[in-house]
Design a protein around this motif. Structure first.
Motif, PDB file in Angstrom:
ATOM      1  N   HIS A   1     -19.513  -0.349  40.117  1.00 49.96           N
ATOM      2  CA  HIS A   1     -20.014  -1.475  40.919  1.00 49.96           C
ATOM      3  C   HIS A   1     -20.834  -0.967  42.096  1.00 49.96           C
ATOM      4  O   HIS A   1     -21.922  -1.495  42.387  1.00 49.96           O
ATOM      5  N   TYR A   2     -20.341   0.059  42.777  1.00 48.74           N
ATOM      6  CA  TYR A   2     -21.063   0.576  43.943  1.00 48.74           C
ATOM      7  C   TYR A   2     -22.395   1.212  43.552  1.00 48.74           C
ATOM      8  O   TYR A   2     -23.403   1.034  44.239  1.00 48.74           O
ATOM      9  N   PHE A   3     -22.422   1.957  42.455  1.00 47.34           N
ATOM     10  CA  PHE A   3     -23.681   2.583  42.048  1.00 47.34           C
ATOM     11  C   PHE A   3     -24.683   1.536  41.556  1.00 47.34           C
ATOM     12  O   PHE A   3     -25.896   1.687  41.767  1.00 47.34           O
ATOM     13  N   ARG A   4     -24.202   0.478  40.904  1.00 47.77           N
ATOM     14  CA  ARG A   4     -25.105  -0.600  40.520  1.00 47.77           C
ATOM     15  C   ARG A   4     -25.685  -1.280  41.765  1.00 47.77           C
ATOM     16  O   ARG A   4     -26.881  -1.602  41.820  1.00 47.77           O
ATOM     17  N   PHE A   5     -24.845  -1.477  42.765  1.00 44.92           N
ATOM     18  CA  PHE A   5     -25.280  -2.073  44.021  1.00 44.92           C
ATOM     19  C   PHE A   5     -26.324  -1.182  44.698  1.00 44.92           C
ATOM     20  O   PHE A   5     -27.346  -1.668  45.204  1.00 44.92           O
TER      21      PHE A   5
ATOM     22  N   PHE B  66     -36.571   7.145  42.923  1.00 46.75           N
ATOM     23  CA  PHE B  66     -35.570   8.157  42.550  1.00 46.75           C
ATOM     24  C   PHE B  66     -34.162   7.575  42.612  1.00 46.75           C
ATOM     25  O   PHE B  66     -33.343   7.773  41.701  1.00 46.75           O
ATOM     26  N   GLY B  67     -33.852   6.838  43.692  1.00 45.49           N
ATOM     27  CA  GLY B  67     -32.527   6.240  43.830  1.00 45.49           C
ATOM     28  C   GLY B  67     -32.246   5.201  42.763  1.00 45.49           C
ATOM     29  O   GLY B  67     -31.124   5.111  42.251  1.00 45.49           O
ATOM     30  N   MET B  68     -33.251   4.420  42.429  1.00 47.83           N
ATOM     31  CA  MET B  68     -33.082   3.390  41.402  1.00 47.83           C
ATOM     32  C   MET B  68     -32.756   4.020  40.052  1.00 47.83           C
ATOM     33  O   MET B  68     -31.844   3.567  39.348  1.00 47.83           O
ATOM     34  N   LEU B  69     -33.473   5.080  39.685  1.00 49.50           N
ATOM     35  CA  LEU B  69     -33.226   5.742  38.402  1.00 49.50           C
ATOM     36  C   LEU B  69     -31.877   6.459  38.394  1.00 49.50           C
ATOM     37  O   LEU B  69     -31.114   6.364  37.424  1.00 49.50           O
ATOM     38  N   LEU B  70     -31.572   7.184  39.487  1.00 44.94           N
ATOM     39  CA  LEU B  70     -30.323   7.946  39.548  1.00 44.94           C
ATOM     40  C   LEU B  70     -29.108   7.022  39.535  1.00 44.94           C
ATOM     41  O   LEU B  70     -28.194   7.173  38.707  1.00 44.94           O
ATOM     42  N   CYS B  71     -29.089   6.052  40.462  1.00 45.01           N
ATOM     43  CA  CYS B  71     -27.915   5.183  40.581  1.00 45.01           C
ATOM     44  C   CYS B  71     -27.782   4.247  39.379  1.00 45.01           C
ATOM     45  O   CYS B  71     -26.668   3.947  38.941  1.00 45.01           O
ATOM     46  N   GLY B  72     -28.915   3.785  38.846  1.00 46.40           N
ATOM     47  CA  GLY B  72     -28.860   2.936  37.656  1.00 46.40           C
ATOM     48  C   GLY B  72     -28.292   3.675  36.459  1.00 46.40           C
ATOM     49  O   GLY B  72     -27.459   3.137  35.713  1.00 46.40           O
ATOM     50  N   SER B  73     -28.714   4.931  36.273  1.00 50.40           N
ATOM     51  CA  SER B  73     -28.197   5.730  35.154  1.00 50.40           C
ATOM     52  C   SER B  73     -26.709   6.016  35.316  1.00 50.40           C
ATOM     53  O   SER B  73     -25.931   5.923  34.354  1.00 50.40           O
ATOM     54  N   LEU B  74     -26.294   6.361  36.540  1.00 56.01           N
ATOM     55  CA  LEU B  74     -24.876   6.636  36.787  1.00 56.01           C
ATOM     56  C   LEU B  74     -24.025   5.384  36.585  1.00 56.01           C
ATOM     57  O   LEU B  74     -22.915   5.462  36.058  1.00 56.01           O
ATOM     58  N   SER B  75     -24.538   4.225  37.001  1.00 54.99           N
ATOM     59  CA  SER B  75     -23.796   2.975  36.817  1.00 54.99           C
ATOM     60  C   SER B  75     -23.584   2.682  35.335  1.00 54.99           C
ATOM     61  O   SER B  75     -22.489   2.300  34.911  1.00 54.99           O
ATOM     62  N   TRP B  76     -24.623   2.864  34.535  1.00 60.54           N
ATOM     63  CA  TRP B  76     -24.523   2.634  33.088  1.00 60.54           C
ATOM     64  C   TRP B  76     -23.523   3.596  32.457  1.00 60.54           C
ATOM     65  O   TRP B  76     -22.681   3.200  31.644  1.00 60.54           O
ATOM     66  N   TRP B  77     -23.580   4.868  32.842  1.00 61.35           N
ATOM     67  CA  TRP B  77     -22.672   5.882  32.283  1.00 61.35           C
ATOM     68  C   TRP B  77     -21.243   5.613  32.709  1.00 61.35           C
ATOM     69  O   TRP B  77     -20.306   5.731  31.901  1.00 61.35           O
ATOM     70  N   LEU B  78     -21.027   5.246  33.975  1.00 63.02           N
ATOM     71  CA  LEU B  78     -19.682   4.979  34.466  1.00 63.02           C
ATOM     72  C   LEU B  78     -19.049   3.775  33.767  1.00 63.02           C
ATOM     73  O   LEU B  78     -17.835   3.739  33.575  1.00 63.02           O
ATOM     74  N   GLY B  79     -19.868   2.796  33.416  1.00 63.07           N
ATOM     75  CA  GLY B  79     -19.339   1.639  32.699  1.00 63.07           C
ATOM     76  C   GLY B  79     -18.689   2.042  31.386  1.00 63.07           C
ATOM     77  O   GLY B  79     -17.587   1.584  31.055  1.00 63.07           O
ATOM     78  N   GLY B  80     -19.359   2.920  30.639  1.00 55.09           N
ATOM     79  CA  GLY B  80     -18.793   3.398  29.377  1.00 55.09           C
ATOM     80  C   GLY B  80     -17.550   4.239  29.583  1.00 55.09           C
ATOM     81  O   GLY B  80     -16.562   4.096  28.854  1.00 55.09           O
ATOM     82  N   MET B  81     -17.558   5.128  30.599  1.00 57.10           N
ATOM     83  CA  MET B  81     -16.401   5.977  30.857  1.00 57.10           C
ATOM     84  C   MET B  81     -15.206   5.150  31.344  1.00 57.10           C
ATOM     85  O   MET B  81     -14.059   5.447  30.997  1.00 57.10           O
ATOM     86  N   ALA B  82     -15.466   4.124  32.145  1.00 56.71           N
ATOM     87  CA  ALA B  82     -14.373   3.280  32.645  1.00 56.71           C
ATOM     88  C   ALA B  82     -13.681   2.548  31.496  1.00 56.71           C
ATOM     89  O   ALA B  82     -12.453   2.423  31.478  1.00 56.71           O
ATOM     90  N   ARG B  83     -14.471   2.088  30.525  1.00 58.57           N
ATOM     91  CA  ARG B  83     -13.873   1.404  29.370  1.00 58.57           C
ATOM     92  C   ARG B  83     -13.107   2.386  28.492  1.00 58.57           C
ATOM     93  O   ARG B  83     -12.032   2.072  27.983  1.00 58.57           O
ATOM     94  N   ARG B  84     -13.658   3.583  28.319  1.00 62.73           N
ATOM     95  CA  ARG B  84     -13.019   4.561  27.442  1.00 62.73           C
ATOM     96  C   ARG B  84     -11.704   5.075  28.028  1.00 62.73           C
ATOM     97  O   ARG B  84     -10.704   5.231  27.315  1.00 62.73           O
ATOM     98  N   LEU B  85     -11.687   5.325  29.340  1.00 66.59           N
ATOM     99  CA  LEU B  85     -10.485   5.849  30.000  1.00 66.59           C
ATOM    100  C   LEU B  85      -9.601   4.753  30.559  1.00 66.59           C
ATOM    101  O   LEU B  85      -8.539   5.051  31.113  1.00 66.59           O
ATOM    102  N   ARG B  86     -10.058   3.494  30.428  1.00 68.46           N
ATOM    103  CA  ARG B  86      -9.320   2.346  30.999  1.00 68.46           C
ATOM    104  C   ARG B  86      -9.035   2.590  32.474  1.00 68.46           C
ATOM    105  O   ARG B  86      -7.901   2.494  32.947  1.00 68.46           O
ATOM    106  N   SER B  87     -10.091   2.920  33.202  1.00 66.55           N
ATOM    107  CA  SER B  87      -9.946   3.357  34.591  1.00 66.55           C
ATOM    108  C   SER B  87     -10.517   2.326  35.555  1.00 66.55           C
ATOM    109  O   SER B  87     -11.743   2.142  35.617  1.00 66.55           O
TER     110      SER B  87
END
Length: 296
Positions: free
Chosen positions: A150-154, A121-142
């Motif tokens: 990085h933390y969710f990927r870890f 469950f943790g692998m699926l949840l945190c992996g999905s959030l890490s992938w989504w956050l990567g796109g949002m960080a690039r879009r918002l330049r955040s």
């Protein structure tokens, strides 16, 4: 909607999600008697608390009055990062002590099935959030969202390790080496400590270094200000005051317009922000430009 509002809403959702995941981890750790899950749950809880603080900090950093205290609020982010690293180091040292004691006592038994389910469950949840956050960080330049990615990927990698370790423990219990299964959890805890402790040290060092570096380089800021003023015509300079707002790892360009001097429609504002962004791109790439209506 400004990027800081987007960031604040995303961070609040992340804090709730990570806090819920941490609570599940605590319940699983209590039920299955696992030191490794305790470490993972405490790590998630620490991240959730820090994300909650960051969500309120992000919205305040955009306030116009931060010009009068450009480093007061900006120091909060690296200070939180430093505290996060120090608390994580303390958790790692306590977990390492308990793990060594457990190994010395001959290990302890665990219930593998809930631990494997928690890891998946943790692998699926945190992996999905890490992938989504990567796109949002690039879009918002955040950079804040990039750090959380990085933390969710870890955390996803930790959950993968938890899953594999307790699958091995379950297989060992059905073999001639069943006595080794008692050592899986304390050994896994030590491995997680060895992985997490360097991250905690790095985070603390980066936060402390950033605190020491405040404020940002004055020559660089002066160059940005000169580029902004050069791109504005006489009419724009008469009714717009450009400001550089220091926010932790980044600067934001704010264009403060006096409503008494001129009225601006949305197309004019968009063109002006684009013109300023293009003028500063070579010396400050990815710097955001915000339009602020000053109080009359």
């Amino acid at each position: 909607m400004t990027s800081s509002l987007h960031e604040s809403r995303i961070l609040r959702a992340l804090a709730f999600t990570d806090g819920s995941f941490a609570l599940i981890g605590v319940l699983v750790a209590l039920h299955a008697h696992s030191l490794a899950i305790w470490l993972d749950a405490l790590f998630s809880l620490l991240c959730a608390l820090m994300i909650a603080f960051e969500s309120s900090l992000v919205s305040r950093l955009g306030e116009p009055d931060s010009r009068q205290r450009p480093n007061g609020l900006a120091a909060c982010e690296p200070l939180l990062v430093t505290l996060k690293g120090l608390v994580l180091m303390l958790i790692c040292l306590l977990t390492a002590g308990k793990s060594v004691h457990s190994i010395w006592q001959g290990g302890h038994s665990t219930q593998e099935l809930p631990l494997i389910a928690y890891g998946v469950f943790g692998m699926l949840l945190c992996g999905s959030l890490s992938w989504w956050l990567g796109g949002m960080a690039r879009r918002l330049r955040s950079p804040i969202l990039a750090t959380e990615q990085h933390y969710f990927r870890f955390d996803a990698l930790i959950s993968l390790g938890v899953t594999l370790a307790f699958v091995i423990s379950s297989l060992l219990q059905q073999s001639a080496w069943s006595w080794l299964a008692a050592y899986i959890d304390p050994m896994l805890s030590l491995v997680m400590v060895l992985i997490t402790l360097p991250v905690a040290l790095k985070v603390s060092r980066q936060g402390l270094w950033e605190l020491l570096q405040l404020p940002a380089d004055q020559h660089w800021q002066g160059e940005i200000e000169r580029q902004i003023l050069a791109t504005l015509d006489a009419k724009e300079r008469a009714c717009i005051e450009p400001r550089l707002i220091k926010q932790g790892r980044r600067l934001r360009i704010q264009l403060h317009a006096n409503p008494r001097n001129a009225s601006w429609d949305s197309q004019q504002v968009t063109r002006l922000c684009q013109k300023v962004r293009q003028a500063t791109e070579h010396c400050a790439p990815h710097l955001s430009v915000e339009w602020v209506i000053s109080s009359p």
